[in-house]
Each structure stands twice: as C-alpha cells, then as structure tokens.
Motif scaffolding. Structure first.
Motif: not given
Ligand code: HSE
Length: 409
Positions: A2-7, A15-17
């Motif tokens: 599942i591919q996601i992006a952080v904006i 922190g999410v990464v």
C-alpha cells in the motif's frame, strides 16, 4: 503493497516516516500489507535525508498517482491543507491527519466527502497526541450516552503550570524556560491563550454529541493571568491550577425528543483538589476524563504532544485506512450545529482575591463565604458560590479595585 504519501515534512511528518521505518514489521503485519512511503511533499528540499529522493514539491504528482491510497496530512493550518485534503478525498484517497485546526473547522464537510468517495478521513492525532481518544469515542464507547468530557489537552500549558507550582515561579519566567527547552513555540499564543485546547475540546464534544460543536462558540480563557501568588493560595487550600477543557451536557433536555439539548463548553484555568482525577497529570502529559451513563468514569492518559507520540497516532490511522480500503469507517459527526449554552449561565464556585480595603462589602454582596488566609497583606481572599457567571460578574462590579477570580472545578 500500500503506497502512501506524507504532506508536510516537519516535526510530525518526519516522525511518521520514522515510525514506519522503525516499526516496519509490526505495521505491515497489522495492516496486512507492506506500507510504503512513496512521496513526501514539502516546499523545501532535504539534502542528506535518507528519504530525500522521495521529496516532491507539487501536490498533483501524488494526487494523480493511482497507486497512492493514503495521504498523511501533517502540514497544520487551514490552507493549503484544506484544499489538498478535499482534493485527495474527492479522488478516493484516504487522509490521516494531526491537524486539529482543520478538523475543528471543517470536520463534518471532510467526513462527508470521504463517505461519498468510499474512503476515510481519520484524525486520532489531532487530540491528545499519542493518546487514543478519538477511537474510544468513535468505537469503544458506542453503547454509552456520554455526558461529560473534561481534559487537560495542551502539553505546553500543563508544563508551564506544573513548573509554576513546583518552582514558585511566575508565568513569564517559566514560559521563557519552556521556549528554551522547545516545549513552547516562539509564538506561544495558540497554547497559552487556550486556542489549541479549544479546537481539541470542540472535536471531542462533536464526537460526544454527534453534532458539530463550533470552536467559535466555546468560551476560552488562557493562563497568562495566573501568577505565583495564585499557586500559593492553591497550595494553602490543598489545590492546584490546571487549564481544563470541558464539554458537559446540560441535563434538562427531553430524553426522547432531545428538545432543549445543549452543551456547556469552555477552556479556562480551574482550581482542582486531590480528589479530581486530573490533579496528578503533570508536565507535558495530557489526560481526558470521560463520563458515560453506563460505564461511569474512564480516563485516557499519555503524551499529548511530541514528534513520535503524535506520529504514532497518525500511523495507527494509516493502518486503519489500509484495513478499510474502499470502505468508510463510520464517524458520527453531523454538520448540524450543536447549541452551546451561554457561559453566563454556568453555575459554579469561585476563588476570589480583592483589595483588603474592600473586604467590608464581601458579605453583603456574596453572603456567607469561605475565607482563605491572605498571602498578601493588601488582600482579602475567599471562596464563594455556587452562583452563575452572570451573577458573579454583576456582583464584582461593586468593587473599585481589581478583582482576581479563578473558577473551582
Ligand atoms: N502545542 C500543542 C501542545 C501540541 O502543547 O499540546 C499538540 O497539539
């Protein structure tokens, strides 16, 4: 996969990464798929960062990539986060956010768009940082009629108040120290004036009532007026001072038609004693105390701010989205506005400091009061009430010198 992006690659976004990188196995197992960060959107470049090759500057790259199923919005603020979130949800891309300002301002609209496009708008990290509180309200307590939520919802102000209490220091001194330690922002207004806690209690009260509690309707008072002397008085009475965010149902609604259903909501400093469940919540910790008609009391406690605790909550939402691709998780938050009762009608007790020269009129104004030993020679201090805010305000007009009051919870 599942591919996601952080904006937004600031504190929470990075922190999410980091959380996804460190807890890869646990997260992938629980999501039942590999969670892969494909893009990081930010205005800046990050040379030398291990993820620098994934940094992009154009939102359309991720919005137009059919492989992106989830976006973590960790930008904060209303614009452009609002536009980006709407665009993503309209394309069926789920959004997980830590952005309490956006959730409090546009929650019902964004939830509706998510529903219409079979995706999710999840916001566990928007209140209480890493403390699970949105999910308990939305899932675990669904058999309850919740009638009260009282929280310490801001870590910065709780740190400042705790430090003022232990050090006997004044607000300005402790604020400076909090800024030096990175606990308080350079511009601390949103925290110390209570605006941050106001957005958070608006979100929690909306989930409690199922209607939209507008943050603009919530009476909000910060901690800038609290002094070292106030803490001396509090200590003498076995109390402390906390910035409480309160959402409480007014009990006189018709139980069937719900006619007259109203909410008291406010953010303000309160004096509380050791019997209060929030008395021992110190430093940057947050806690939320929820009362339901079947369960009774329950309490949620933990780190209400900070990079990894907040990011952990965002990633938990990512896992939830991954488990619900193409399906909307129900969230009961209508766009109809909830009526918030005027603060003037709130009835409570008050701790009051007046000039000693004016002590003579206290009895005639307030009747029998509990006198508190004065910490300053020039003062007379007492506890009065219960009486309404409006009654209290009218009575203190009789004093010619400044009056200080702190509510009692
Ligand atoms: N400034 C906020 C606090 C950060 O101090 O609690 C988390 O919302």
């Amino acid at each position: 996969m599942i591919q996601i992006a952080v904006i937004g690659y600031g504190t929470v976004g990075s922190g999410v990464v980091e959380v996804i990188g460190k807890n890869t196995q646990e997260i992938n197992k629980k999501a039942a798929e590999e969670v892969y960060v494909k893009y990081i959107l930010d205005l800046r470049d990050f040379p030398g960062d291990p993820y620098e090759d994934r940094v992009v500057h154009d939102i359309d790259i991720l919005l137009n990539d059919p492989e992106i199923k989830i976006i973590c919005e960790t930008m904060g603020g209303i614009r452009p986060a609002y536009d980006f979130t709407k665009q993503a949800l309209s394309r069926g891309i789920s959004v997980c956010t830590s952005n309490k300002e956006l959730v409090a301002s546009h929650g019902p609209e964004l939830l509706r768009i998510a529903r219409e496009h079979n995706c999710n708008y999840l916001f566990e990290a928007s209140v209480g940082g890493g403390i699970p509180i949105i999910r308990p309200l939305n899932y675990s307590l669904t058999a309850e009629k919740i009638d009260s939520i009282v929280g310490i919802l801001n870590g910065t102000t709780n740190f400042i108040l705790s430090k003022m209490e232990t050090d006997g220091a004044d607000f300005g001194t402790v604020l400076k120290e909090a800024q030096e330690k990175g606990y308080a922002e350079r511009n601390p207004e949103a925290d110390v004036e209570g605006y941050d806690a106001c957005r958070k209690i608006a979100i929690l009260s909306s989930l409690m009532t199922g209607k939209n509690v507008r943050f603009e309707d919530i009476y909000t008072e910060g901690i800038t007026g609290i002094t070292a002397a106030d803490f001396k008085y509090a200590a003498a009475m076995g109390m402390t001072i906390k910035l409480l965010a309160i959402g409480t149902m007014v009990p006189d609604a018709d139980p069937v038609s719900k006619e007259g259903e109203k909410l008291y909501a406010c953010v303000a400093p309160f004096m509380i004693d050791q019997n209060h469940p929030l008395y021992f919540v110190h430093d940057v910790f947050n806690a939320v105390y929820v009362h339901g008609n079947m369960l009774g009391d329950s309490m949620y406690y933990g780190r209400g701010a900070g990079k990894l605790p907040t990011a952990s909550a965002v990633v938990a939402d990512v896992v939830d989205c991954a488990r619900h691709i193409g399906k909307t998780i129900m969230c009961f938050w209508d766009s109809e506005n909830m009526e918030v009762a005027p603060m003037d009608d709130r009835v409570g007790r008050f701790f009051v400091r007046v000039a000693a020269a004016e002590a003579g009129q206290v009895k005639s104004l307030f009747g029998s009061v509990t006198e508190v030993e004065a910490m300053e020679d020039s003062e007379f201090a007492f506890i009065c009430g219960p009486l309404s805010e409006a009654e209290f305000a009218t009575k203190v007009e009789a004093f010619t010198q400044p009056v200080k009051r702190i509510r009692l919870a």
